[in-house]
Design a protein around this motif. Structure first.
Motif, PDB file in Angstrom:
ATOM      1  N   MET A   1      16.210 -13.776 -13.704  1.00 25.79           N
ATOM      2  CA  MET A   1      15.021 -12.944 -13.918  1.00 25.79           C
ATOM      3  C   MET A   1      15.367 -11.774 -14.837  1.00 25.79           C
ATOM      4  SD  MET A   1      12.049 -13.661 -12.775  1.00 25.79           S
ATOM      5  CE  MET A   1      12.873 -15.097 -12.102  1.00 25.79           C
ATOM      6  N   SER A   2      14.532 -11.495 -15.816  1.00 30.64           N
ATOM      7  CA  SER A   2      14.823 -10.397 -16.739  1.00 30.64           C
ATOM      8  C   SER A   2      14.092  -9.132 -16.295  1.00 30.64           C
ATOM      9  CB  SER A   2      14.349 -10.781 -18.134  1.00 30.64           C
ATOM     10  OG  SER A   2      12.949 -10.705 -18.165  1.00 30.64           O
ATOM     11  N   THR A   3      14.261  -8.042 -17.061  1.00 24.95           N
ATOM     12  CA  THR A   3      13.527  -6.816 -16.728  1.00 24.95           C
ATOM     13  C   THR A   3      12.157  -6.818 -17.398  1.00 24.95           C
ATOM     14  OG1 THR A   3      14.701  -5.734 -18.499  1.00 24.95           O
ATOM     15  CG2 THR A   3      15.477  -5.306 -16.276  1.00 24.95           C
ATOM     16  N   GLU A   4      11.785  -7.962 -18.021  1.00 25.10           N
ATOM     17  CA  GLU A   4      10.448  -8.086 -18.600  1.00 25.10           C
ATOM     18  C   GLU A   4       9.412  -7.784 -17.519  1.00 25.10           C
ATOM     19  OE1 GLU A   4       9.112  -9.322 -21.744  1.00 25.10           O
ATOM     20  OE2 GLU A   4      11.062  -8.457 -22.214  1.00 25.10           O
ATOM     21  N   SER A   5       8.404  -6.976 -17.850  1.00 29.80           N
ATOM     22  CA  SER A   5       7.360  -6.679 -16.872  1.00 29.80           C
ATOM     23  C   SER A   5       6.575  -7.937 -16.541  1.00 29.80           C
ATOM     24  CB  SER A   5       6.397  -5.643 -17.447  1.00 29.80           C
ATOM     25  OG  SER A   5       7.042  -4.416 -17.514  1.00 29.80           O
ATOM     26  N   LYS A   6       6.303  -8.131 -15.268  1.00 25.22           N
ATOM     27  CA  LYS A   6       5.422  -9.229 -14.857  1.00 25.22           C
ATOM     28  C   LYS A   6       4.680  -8.771 -13.620  1.00 25.22           C
ATOM     29  CE  LYS A   6       8.638 -11.654 -11.899  1.00 25.22           C
ATOM     30  NZ  LYS A   6       9.239 -12.902 -11.526  1.00 25.22           N
ATOM     31  N   VAL A   7       3.542  -9.397 -13.353  1.00 27.47           N
ATOM     32  CA  VAL A   7       2.780  -8.988 -12.177  1.00 27.47           C
ATOM     33  C   VAL A   7       3.288  -9.786 -10.987  1.00 27.47           C
ATOM     34  CG1 VAL A   7       0.489  -8.840 -11.138  1.00 27.47           C
ATOM     35  CG2 VAL A   7       0.781  -8.414 -13.587  1.00 27.47           C
ATOM     36  N   ARG A   8       3.804  -9.081  -9.978  1.00 29.34           N
ATOM     37  CA  ARG A   8       4.344  -9.759  -8.808  1.00 29.34           C
ATOM     38  C   ARG A   8       3.236 -10.015  -7.773  1.00 29.34           C
ATOM     39  NH1 ARG A   8       9.329  -7.988 -10.932  1.00 29.34           N
ATOM     40  NH2 ARG A   8       8.557  -5.893 -11.219  1.00 29.34           N
ATOM     41  N   ALA A   9       3.565 -10.782  -6.732  1.00 25.73           N
ATOM     42  CA  ALA A   9       2.548 -11.189  -5.751  1.00 25.73           C
ATOM     43  C   ALA A   9       1.958  -9.988  -5.017  1.00 25.73           C
ATOM     44  CB  ALA A   9       3.166 -12.168  -4.770  1.00 25.73           C
ATOM     45  N   VAL A  10       2.796  -9.010  -4.690  1.00 27.11           N
ATOM     46  CA  VAL A  10       2.280  -7.823  -4.008  1.00 27.11           C
ATOM     47  C   VAL A  10       1.937  -6.788  -5.081  1.00 27.11           C
ATOM     48  CG1 VAL A  10       2.711  -6.030  -2.299  1.00 27.11           C
ATOM     49  CG2 VAL A  10       3.738  -8.301  -1.994  1.00 27.11           C
ATOM     50  N   THR A  11       0.675  -6.398  -5.105  1.00 25.96           N
ATOM     51  CA  THR A  11       0.200  -5.424  -6.091  1.00 25.96           C
ATOM     52  C   THR A  11      -0.297  -4.182  -5.344  1.00 25.96           C
ATOM     53  OG1 THR A  11      -2.017  -6.330  -5.948  1.00 25.96           O
ATOM     54  CG2 THR A  11      -0.579  -7.268  -7.645  1.00 25.96           C
ATOM     55  N   THR A  12      -0.597  -3.137  -6.102  1.00 26.13           N
ATOM     56  CA  THR A  12      -1.133  -1.923  -5.465  1.00 26.13           C
ATOM     57  C   THR A  12      -2.494  -2.241  -4.821  1.00 26.13           C
ATOM     58  OG1 THR A  12      -2.095  -1.235  -7.557  1.00 26.13           O
ATOM     59  CG2 THR A  12       0.076  -0.372  -7.032  1.00 26.13           C
ATOM     60  N   LEU A  13      -3.245  -3.117  -5.454  1.00 28.18           N
ATOM     61  CA  LEU A  13      -4.549  -3.527  -4.918  1.00 28.18           C
ATOM     62  C   LEU A  13      -4.377  -4.249  -3.573  1.00 28.18           C
ATOM     63  CD1 LEU A  13      -7.603  -3.721  -5.513  1.00 28.18           C
ATOM     64  CD2 LEU A  13      -7.151  -5.967  -6.534  1.00 28.18           C
ATOM     65  N   ARG A  14      -3.370  -5.102  -3.528  1.00 25.53           N
ATOM     66  CA  ARG A  14      -3.084  -5.862  -2.295  1.00 25.53           C
ATOM     67  C   ARG A  14      -2.737  -4.887  -1.146  1.00 25.53           C
ATOM     68  NH1 ARG A  14      -3.837  -8.512   1.432  1.00 25.53           N
ATOM     69  NH2 ARG A  14      -2.234  -9.539   2.612  1.00 25.53           N
ATOM     70  N   LEU A  15      -2.006  -3.815  -1.462  1.00 25.27           N
ATOM     71  CA  LEU A  15      -1.639  -2.845  -0.418  1.00 25.27           C
ATOM     72  C   LEU A  15      -2.889  -2.181   0.154  1.00 25.27           C
ATOM     73  CD1 LEU A  15       1.550  -1.134  -1.924  1.00 25.27           C
ATOM     74  CD2 LEU A  15       1.429  -3.090  -0.382  1.00 25.27           C
ATOM     75  N   LYS A  16      -3.845  -1.884  -0.718  1.00 24.35           N
ATOM     76  CA  LYS A  16      -5.101  -1.263  -0.269  1.00 24.35           C
ATOM     77  C   LYS A  16      -5.854  -2.228   0.658  1.00 24.35           C
ATOM     78  CE  LYS A  16      -8.402   2.007  -1.896  1.00 24.35           C
ATOM     79  NZ  LYS A  16      -9.799   1.647  -2.122  1.00 24.35           N
ATOM     80  N   GLN A  17      -5.864  -3.523   0.250  1.00 24.44           N
ATOM     81  CA  GLN A  17      -6.530  -4.536   1.088  1.00 24.44           C
ATOM     82  C   GLN A  17      -5.842  -4.639   2.449  1.00 24.44           C
ATOM     83  OE1 GLN A  17      -6.068  -7.894  -1.484  1.00 24.44           O
ATOM     84  NE2 GLN A  17      -7.980  -7.541  -2.600  1.00 24.44           N
ATOM     85  N   MET A  18      -4.504  -4.533   2.428  1.00 24.62           N
ATOM     86  CA  MET A  18      -3.763  -4.627   3.690  1.00 24.62           C
ATOM     87  C   MET A  18      -4.185  -3.497   4.632  1.00 24.62           C
ATOM     88  SD  MET A  18      -0.048  -5.789   2.212  1.00 24.62           S
ATOM     89  CE  MET A  18       0.882  -5.938   3.724  1.00 24.62           C
ATOM     90  N   LYS A  19      -4.339  -2.293   4.067  1.00 22.14           N
ATOM     91  CA  LYS A  19      -4.820  -1.176   4.912  1.00 22.14           C
ATOM     92  C   LYS A  19      -6.207  -1.512   5.469  1.00 22.14           C
ATOM     93  CE  LYS A  19      -6.061   3.681   5.051  1.00 22.14           C
ATOM     94  NZ  LYS A  19      -5.222   4.819   5.329  1.00 22.14           N
ATOM     95  N   GLU A  20      -7.092  -1.974   4.589  1.00 19.62           N
ATOM     96  CA  GLU A  20      -8.473  -2.267   5.016  1.00 19.62           C
ATOM     97  C   GLU A  20      -8.503  -3.326   6.122  1.00 19.62           C
ATOM     98  OE1 GLU A  20     -10.175  -1.091   0.648  1.00 19.62           O
ATOM     99  OE2 GLU A  20     -10.151  -3.204   1.190  1.00 19.62           O
ATOM    100  N   GLN A  21      -7.568  -4.293   6.012  1.00 15.19           N
ATOM    101  CA  GLN A  21      -7.551  -5.395   6.980  1.00 15.19           C
ATOM    102  C   GLN A  21      -6.673  -5.106   8.195  1.00 15.19           C
ATOM    103  OE1 GLN A  21      -6.289  -8.454   4.287  1.00 15.19           O
ATOM    104  NE2 GLN A  21      -8.265  -8.544   3.239  1.00 15.19           N
TER     105      GLN A  21
END
Ligand code: KIV
Length: 271
Positions: A1-21
């Protein structure tokens, strides 16, 4: 894996949903590729490349000496080992408390050179301009209130924070300001559990606690502490999930014995 930026499975949006749920968020520190690979595969939600690297990796008494280059080195090593978790990198002391442009430049370097997904800054209203400036560049910011170790010389120790009404009120005020500015989460370190619960209930973004009780939306621990690599640190809030200090010491003692006795390597361990 390189240091190239990529979107991982856990996102900031997902964390917000986790709080809501009502799903709790697990966060742990890591500072290198091999550890990050293990904690990511174990299912951790957020990996914090903490400036606690200054303590557990470099042996400093405080987090103040670690540099931006060193944080970028640790974060890029972590990023190469991670597939799923959100990677947050601490902004080190002195890289954001001054003018907002310097803060933005430091955050941009972290994002570009390490491939981390977000940065974390310690403090409230006093660093708000820096937080806002970093957010304008589309860089997600995690806030950190309560015991903020970069201010250790101001506090004079690592004791419980916000016990008194005035400090507790300021913390509640700061948390609200940081949420309104656009921070995606707030770390609450070593504050009374009742206060952490109150802050958590007053915010729509998740709180992640360390020594802040069970009422936060998630928990964070320093990986060396929870794995028992660090023997000398035993605060009340720390639960040890392993005694790696003993396991590692015994393994190395065994290796030394085997080398000295000529038992290692044997005929199957050579070419
Ligand atoms: O640097 C660090 O490890 C941290 C956690 C203790 C929250 O900031």
């Amino acid at each position: 894996m390189s240091t190239e930026s990529k979107v991982r499975a856990v996102t900031t949006l997902r964390l917000k949903q986790m709080k809501e749920q009502g799903e709790k968020i697990s966060m742990i520190t890591s500072y290198d590729y091999s550890m990050a690979k293990i904690v990511d595969a174990a299912g951790i939600d957020v990996i914090l490349v903490g400036d606690s690297a200054a303590n557990v990796m470099a042996g400093h008494q405080t987090t103040l000496p670690i540099t931006l280059d060193q944080m970028i080195y640790h974060a890029s090593s972590v990023v190469r080992g991670v597939e799923r978790a959100l990677v947050v990198c601490d902004m080190p002391f002195g890289t954001y408390q001054g003018d907002p442009q310097t803060a933005l430049n430091s955050a941009v370097r972290i994002m570009k050179e390490s491939g981390a997904d977000a940065v974390k800054l310690e403090g409230g209203e006093e660093i708000l301009d820096s937080v806002k400036r970093i957010l304008t560049a589309g860089i997600p910011v995690m806030a950190h209130l309560g015991l903020t170790p970069q201010s250790i010389h101001k506090f004079g120790g690592y004791g419980l924070r916000a016990k008194e009404e005035a400090e507790a009120e300021k913390l509640i005020h700061d948390a609200k300001l940081l949420e309104e500015a656009g921070c995606f989460a707030v770390v609450l370190e070593k504050i009374p559990a009742a206060l952490a619960k109150r802050v958590t209930e007053s915010l729509t973004v998740p709180t992640i606690g360390i020594g802040a009780g069970a009422g936060t939306d998630g928990q964070v621990l320093v990986v060396h502490d929870m794995l028992g690599i660090n023997k000398g640190f035993s605060p009340k809030f720390l639960r040890r999930y392993a005694d790696l200090h003993t396991i590692m010491t015994e393994a190395v003692e065994h290796y030394v014995e085997d080398v000295k006795s000529g038992d290692f390597p044997n005929e199957n361990e050579q070419y």
